[in-house]
Motif scaffolding. Structure first.
Motif, PDB file in Angstrom:
ATOM      1  N   PHE A   1       4.545   8.978 -37.218  1.00  0.00           N
ATOM      2  CA  PHE A   1       5.402   8.782 -38.377  1.00  0.00           C
ATOM      3  C   PHE A   1       6.298   7.562 -38.186  1.00  0.00           C
ATOM      4  N   TYR A   2       6.964   7.494 -37.042  1.00  0.00           N
ATOM      5  CA  TYR A   2       7.863   6.370 -36.802  1.00  0.00           C
ATOM      6  C   TYR A   2       7.102   5.056 -36.694  1.00  0.00           C
ATOM      7  N   ALA A   3       5.918   5.057 -36.118  1.00  0.00           N
ATOM      8  CA  ALA A   3       5.122   3.834 -36.004  1.00  0.00           C
ATOM      9  C   ALA A   3       4.675   3.331 -37.371  1.00  0.00           C
ATOM     10  N   ARG A   4       4.409   4.235 -38.283  1.00  0.00           N
ATOM     11  CA  ARG A   4       3.928   3.825 -39.605  1.00  0.00           C
ATOM     12  C   ARG A   4       5.057   3.377 -40.531  1.00  0.00           C
ATOM     13  N   PHE A   5       6.160   4.082 -40.527  1.00  0.00           N
ATOM     14  CA  PHE A   5       7.210   3.809 -41.501  1.00  0.00           C
ATOM     15  C   PHE A   5       8.383   3.003 -40.941  1.00  0.00           C
ATOM     16  N   MET A   6       8.442   2.833 -39.645  1.00  0.00           N
ATOM     17  CA  MET A   6       9.504   2.039 -39.028  1.00  0.00           C
ATOM     18  C   MET A   6       8.885   1.158 -37.954  1.00  0.00           C
ATOM     19  N   PRO A   7       8.180   0.082 -38.347  1.00  0.00           N
ATOM     20  CA  PRO A   7       7.403  -0.701 -37.364  1.00  0.00           C
ATOM     21  C   PRO A   7       8.219  -1.734 -36.604  1.00  0.00           C
ATOM     22  N   PHE A   8       9.468  -1.517 -36.299  1.00  0.00           N
ATOM     23  CA  PHE A   8      10.224  -2.511 -35.539  1.00  0.00           C
ATOM     24  C   PHE A   8      10.505  -2.061 -34.146  1.00  0.00           C
TER      25      PHE A   8
END
Length: 67
Positions: free
Chosen positions: A60-67
């Motif tokens: 989830f974090y890799a997809r929606f928060m890619p920084f």
């Protein structure tokens, strides 16, 4: 003698009803899921529970928060 026959028919009926129930749950699984998750607090519990699983949380974090 007759008691054993009754137990076998109960087992067959239980298995038949279970198989029919599983068929309908599988057939209408998305409708059931939409009905259940349509309730706000159940949806919140499902999301909170899913984010407790590291694999899902990382995806989830890799997809929606890619920084």
């Amino acid at each position: 003698m007759f008691n054993n026959r009754n137990e076998n028919s109960n087992a067959v009926m239980t298995m038949l009803i279970s198989m029919i129930s599983l068929y309908f749950v599988f057939q209408y699984r998305y409708r059931i899921l939409n009905l259940v998750l349509g309730t706000r607090w159940i949806r919140r519990l499902a999301v909170t529970g899913a984010l407790q699983i590291p694999f899902i949380r990382n995806r989830f974090y890799a997809r929606f928060m890619p920084f």
